[in-house]
Design a protein around this motif. Structure first.
Motif, PDB file in Angstrom:
ATOM      1  N   ILE A   1      -1.278   8.506 -12.156  1.00 49.93           N
ATOM      2  CA  ILE A   1      -1.661   7.222 -11.575  1.00 49.93           C
ATOM      3  C   ILE A   1      -2.009   6.251 -12.699  1.00 49.93           C
ATOM      4  CG2 ILE A   1      -3.223   6.057  -9.974  1.00 49.93           C
ATOM      5  CD1 ILE A   1      -3.713   8.862  -8.716  1.00 49.93           C
ATOM      6  N   SER A   2      -1.394   5.076 -12.658  1.00 49.24           N
ATOM      7  CA  SER A   2      -1.607   4.072 -13.695  1.00 49.24           C
ATOM      8  C   SER A   2      -2.976   3.422 -13.546  1.00 49.24           C
ATOM      9  CB  SER A   2      -0.526   2.988 -13.605  1.00 49.24           C
ATOM     10  OG  SER A   2      -0.821   2.075 -12.548  1.00 49.24           O
ATOM     11  N   PRO A   3      -3.425   2.727 -14.588  1.00 45.64           N
ATOM     12  CA  PRO A   3      -4.586   1.850 -14.422  1.00 45.64           C
ATOM     13  C   PRO A   3      -4.273   0.764 -13.406  1.00 45.64           C
ATOM     14  CG  PRO A   3      -3.971   2.081 -16.749  1.00 45.64           C
ATOM     15  CD  PRO A   3      -2.866   2.677 -15.945  1.00 45.64           C
ATOM     16  N   LEU A   4      -5.312   0.087 -12.900  1.00 46.58           N
ATOM     17  CA  LEU A   4      -5.088  -1.034 -11.998  1.00 46.58           C
ATOM     18  C   LEU A   4      -4.400  -2.162 -12.753  1.00 46.58           C
ATOM     19  CD1 LEU A   4      -8.440  -1.147  -9.995  1.00 46.58           C
ATOM     20  CD2 LEU A   4      -6.265  -0.089  -9.342  1.00 46.58           C
ATOM     21  N   LEU A   5      -3.448  -2.811 -12.061  1.00 50.25           N
ATOM     22  CA  LEU A   5      -2.603  -3.838 -12.679  1.00 50.25           C
ATOM     23  C   LEU A   5      -2.699  -5.139 -11.892  1.00 50.25           C
ATOM     24  CD1 LEU A   5       0.466  -1.476 -13.078  1.00 50.25           C
ATOM     25  CD2 LEU A   5      -1.069  -2.180 -14.930  1.00 50.25           C
ATOM     26  N   ASN A   6      -2.515  -6.249 -12.600  1.00 51.44           N
ATOM     27  CA  ASN A   6      -2.633  -7.574 -12.003  1.00 51.44           C
ATOM     28  C   ASN A   6      -1.263  -8.260 -12.007  1.00 51.44           C
ATOM     29  OD1 ASN A   6      -3.199 -10.213 -11.300  1.00 51.44           O
ATOM     30  ND2 ASN A   6      -5.033 -10.356 -12.570  1.00 51.44           N
TER      31      ASN A   6
ATOM     32  N   THR B   1      -2.646  -0.344  -3.350  1.00 44.36           N
ATOM     33  CA  THR B   1      -3.693  -1.345  -3.585  1.00 44.36           C
ATOM     34  C   THR B   1      -5.058  -0.836  -3.131  1.00 44.36           C
ATOM     35  OG1 THR B   1      -3.168  -2.385  -1.460  1.00 44.36           O
ATOM     36  CG2 THR B   1      -2.115  -3.314  -3.419  1.00 44.36           C
ATOM     37  N   ASP B   2      -5.130   0.453  -2.766  1.00 44.35           N
ATOM     38  CA  ASP B   2      -6.414   1.020  -2.329  1.00 44.35           C
ATOM     39  C   ASP B   2      -6.666   2.369  -3.008  1.00 44.35           C
ATOM     40  OD1 ASP B   2      -4.559   2.580  -1.006  1.00 44.35           O
ATOM     41  OD2 ASP B   2      -5.095   1.877   1.008  1.00 44.35           O
ATOM     42  N   CYS B   3      -6.335   2.402  -4.310  1.00 40.63           N
ATOM     43  CA  CYS B   3      -6.609   3.584  -5.135  1.00 40.63           C
ATOM     44  C   CYS B   3      -5.900   4.837  -4.632  1.00 40.63           C
ATOM     45  CB  CYS B   3      -8.113   3.827  -5.263  1.00 40.63           C
ATOM     46  SG  CYS B   3      -9.001   2.441  -6.004  1.00 40.63           S
ATOM     47  N   GLY B   4      -4.711   4.654  -4.058  1.00 42.56           N
ATOM     48  CA  GLY B   4      -3.894   5.795  -3.672  1.00 42.56           C
ATOM     49  C   GLY B   4      -4.075   6.280  -2.253  1.00 42.56           C
ATOM     50  N   VAL B   5      -4.967   5.666  -1.490  1.00 44.78           N
ATOM     51  CA  VAL B   5      -5.143   6.079  -0.091  1.00 44.78           C
ATOM     52  C   VAL B   5      -3.875   5.779   0.697  1.00 44.78           C
ATOM     53  CG1 VAL B   5      -6.481   5.729   2.013  1.00 44.78           C
ATOM     54  CG2 VAL B   5      -7.639   5.721  -0.214  1.00 44.78           C
ATOM     55  N   THR B   6      -3.326   4.578   0.497  1.00 44.78           N
ATOM     56  CA  THR B   6      -2.053   4.187   1.100  1.00 44.78           C
ATOM     57  C   THR B   6      -1.026   4.017  -0.013  1.00 44.78           C
ATOM     58  OG1 THR B   6      -3.262   2.986   2.812  1.00 44.78           O
ATOM     59  CG2 THR B   6      -0.906   2.531   2.601  1.00 44.78           C
ATOM     60  N   LYS B   7       0.131   4.662   0.135  1.00 45.61           N
ATOM     61  CA  LYS B   7       1.166   4.587  -0.892  1.00 45.61           C
ATOM     62  C   LYS B   7       2.441   3.992  -0.297  1.00 45.61           C
ATOM     63  CE  LYS B   7       0.967   8.981  -1.828  1.00 45.61           C
ATOM     64  NZ  LYS B   7       1.179  10.311  -2.452  1.00 45.61           N
ATOM     65  N   ASN B   8       3.035   3.068  -1.046  1.00 50.42           N
ATOM     66  CA  ASN B   8       4.226   2.355  -0.604  1.00 50.42           C
ATOM     67  C   ASN B   8       5.379   2.671  -1.551  1.00 50.42           C
ATOM     68  OD1 ASN B   8       2.784   0.379   1.432  1.00 50.42           O
ATOM     69  ND2 ASN B   8       1.582   0.335  -0.462  1.00 50.42           N
ATOM     70  N   LEU B   9       6.511   3.073  -0.997  1.00 49.51           N
ATOM     71  CA  LEU B   9       7.639   3.559  -1.790  1.00 49.51           C
ATOM     72  C   LEU B   9       8.278   2.445  -2.619  1.00 49.51           C
ATOM     73  CD1 LEU B   9       9.635   5.901  -2.439  1.00 49.51           C
ATOM     74  CD2 LEU B   9      10.989   5.110  -0.477  1.00 49.51           C
ATOM     75  N   LEU B  10       8.502   2.743  -3.913  1.00 47.98           N
ATOM     76  CA  LEU B  10       9.262   1.867  -4.791  1.00 47.98           C
ATOM     77  C   LEU B  10      10.580   2.494  -5.229  1.00 47.98           C
ATOM     78  CD1 LEU B  10       6.423   0.575  -7.162  1.00 47.98           C
ATOM     79  CD2 LEU B  10       7.830  -0.862  -5.667  1.00 47.98           C
ATOM     80  N   TRP B  11      10.585   3.809  -5.510  1.00 43.25           N
ATOM     81  CA  TRP B  11      11.764   4.462  -6.110  1.00 43.25           C
ATOM     82  C   TRP B  11      11.626   5.969  -5.914  1.00 43.25           C
ATOM     83  CZ3 TRP B  11      12.197   8.133  -9.964  1.00 43.25           C
ATOM     84  CH2 TRP B  11      13.435   8.261 -10.615  1.00 43.25           C
ATOM     85  N   ARG B  12      12.755   6.641  -5.745  1.00 50.81           N
ATOM     86  CA  ARG B  12      12.723   8.109  -5.603  1.00 50.81           C
ATOM     87  C   ARG B  12      14.035   8.704  -6.097  1.00 50.81           C
ATOM     88  NH1 ARG B  12      11.154   9.381  -0.070  1.00 50.81           N
ATOM     89  NH2 ARG B  12       9.052   9.757  -0.853  1.00 50.81           N
ATOM     90  N   GLU B  13      13.946   9.850  -6.810  1.00 52.72           N
ATOM     91  CA  GLU B  13      15.124  10.663  -7.115  1.00 52.72           C
ATOM     92  C   GLU B  13      14.795  12.110  -6.803  1.00 52.72           C
ATOM     93  OE1 GLU B  13      17.843   8.339 -10.430  1.00 52.72           O
ATOM     94  OE2 GLU B  13      16.536   9.980 -11.105  1.00 52.72           O
TER      95      GLU B  13
ATOM     96  N   GLY C   1       2.252 -11.115  -6.892  1.00 48.23           N
ATOM     97  CA  GLY C   1       1.131 -11.822  -6.283  1.00 48.23           C
ATOM     98  C   GLY C   1      -0.073 -10.959  -5.995  1.00 48.23           C
ATOM     99  N   MET C   2       0.072  -9.649  -6.092  1.00 50.16           N
ATOM    100  CA  MET C   2      -1.018  -8.731  -5.767  1.00 50.16           C
ATOM    101  C   MET C   2      -1.905  -8.475  -6.987  1.00 50.16           C
ATOM    102  SD  MET C   2       0.845  -5.796  -3.448  1.00 50.16           S
ATOM    103  CE  MET C   2       1.763  -6.204  -1.973  1.00 50.16           C
ATOM    104  N   THR C   3      -3.146  -8.098  -6.737  1.00 51.61           N
ATOM    105  CA  THR C   3      -4.061  -7.648  -7.777  1.00 51.61           C
ATOM    106  C   THR C   3      -4.562  -6.254  -7.418  1.00 51.61           C
ATOM    107  OG1 THR C   3      -5.973  -8.642  -6.690  1.00 51.61           O
ATOM    108  CG2 THR C   3      -4.807 -10.008  -8.289  1.00 51.61           C
ATOM    109  N   GLY C   4      -5.124  -5.567  -8.412  1.00 48.85           N
ATOM    110  CA  GLY C   4      -5.657  -4.230  -8.157  1.00 48.85           C
ATOM    111  C   GLY C   4      -4.597  -3.239  -7.717  1.00 48.85           C
ATOM    112  N   VAL C   5      -3.413  -3.320  -8.338  1.00 47.69           N
ATOM    113  CA  VAL C   5      -2.288  -2.453  -7.960  1.00 47.69           C
ATOM    114  C   VAL C   5      -2.217  -1.267  -8.927  1.00 47.69           C
ATOM    115  CG1 VAL C   5       0.223  -2.296  -7.696  1.00 47.69           C
ATOM    116  CG2 VAL C   5      -0.976  -4.414  -7.075  1.00 47.69           C
ATOM    117  N   SER C   6      -2.078  -0.066  -8.390  1.00 48.10           N
ATOM    118  CA  SER C   6      -1.785   1.100  -9.227  1.00 48.10           C
ATOM    119  C   SER C   6      -0.388   1.601  -8.898  1.00 48.10           C
ATOM    120  CB  SER C   6      -2.815   2.216  -9.013  1.00 48.10           C
ATOM    121  OG  SER C   6      -2.873   2.605  -7.659  1.00 48.10           O
TER     122      SER C   6
END
Length: 266
Positions: A68-73, A105-117, A152-157
């Motif tokens: 898990i990455s640091p929070l990103l802006n 955006t909630d420290c991993g409680v909810t995860k949204n797909l970006l990429w998968r192999e 546009g989001m803040t606090g993204v991991s």
């Protein structure tokens, strides 16, 4: 509520001897095999550090381990993308590993797909089935993921999730999170100097140098010089075919003037 997070660009090559540098975290829910630091090899043979997970020794089928990455802006950005290097081999049979990248955006409680192999798609040497995979310098691939969903989001991991199928070892290196402003010409001192094409594959041209002696330094995101050139011609063609795909700074010193351009090799 989470903090707004780190501004881009963020670059992590895991060079400091730990799997969790600079705010990175690991979620190892079964306290079993998980992401570890490797101090013997790096992507394309250009370093001796990376992360890996030994799926070959991980028999808990379907078990998930998260990096898990640091929070990103990402506020105020018009574009952003993730680049990383991976190496993996397929063991054979019905043993399929999966690497998935999510954003949260909630420290991993909810995860949204970006990429998968998954399975053989994840493998960087699909025609070979080594019993225990240790990549050579030529058995890596670069991946670029569009981060438009988080603009546009803040606090993204960003969450790198390995799901083991007891297939083979998976290696990660050079995780770079870049905003779109990284690419393009920075007209900051020597306005006549241009670099093209950008992005490039193997060759690029720098034009407008004049006939003064110019020093050209190509640096990776960590600041390491990967190529240096001295030239006295107005236009010079530079070969970077041997460099890994990714993001670079091109620093040009021309007389008493200096300019830094940003370049993507893909």
């Amino acid at each position: 509520s989470p903090s707004s997070g780190m501004s881009l660009p963020v670059a992590e090559g895991f060079e400091n001897g730990t799997a969790t540098p600079n705010g990175w975290k690991i979620n190892n829910s079964d306290n079993g095999e998980t992401w570890k630091h490797n101090n013997t090899l790096g992507a394309y043979g250009t370093s001796s550090s990376c992360l890996f997970i030994e799926n070959r020794n991980y028999t808990s089928f379907g078990e998930k381990d998260e990096l898990i990455s640091p929070l990103l802006n990402f506020s105020g950005l018009t574009g952003a993308y993730l680049s990383f290097d991976k190496a993996h081999a397929y063991f054979g049979g019905n043993r399929f590993d999966t690497l998935t990248i999510y954003y949260s955006t909630d420290c991993g409680v909810t995860k949204n797909l970006l990429w998968r192999e998954h399975g053989t798609d994840l493998s960087t040497l699909p025609s070979l089935y080594p019993p225990y995979f240790i990549p050579t310098s030529s058995q890596w691939e670069n991946v670029v993921v569009d981060l438009t969903p988080v603009l546009g989001m803040t606090g993204v991991s960003l969450v790198f999730e390995n799901s083991t199928g007891n297939s083979n070892n998976l290696y990660l290196d050079n995780i770079n999170i870049i905003d779109s402003a990284f690419v393009g010409v920075d007209e900051n001192n020597v306005n006549a100097i241009t670099l093209f094409p950008n992005p490039t594959k193997n060759l690029f041209t720098i034009s407008g140098l004049g006939t003064l002696s110019s020093t050209i330094l190509i640096k990776d995101l960590s600041g390491k010089i990967v190529k240096s050139i001295i030239t006295k011609v107005n236009t010079t063609l530079i070969d970077i075919s041997y460099l890994p795909n990714g993001f670079y700074f091109v620093e040009i010193t021309n007389g008493n003037k200096q300019k830094t351009l940003k370049m993507v090799k893909q």
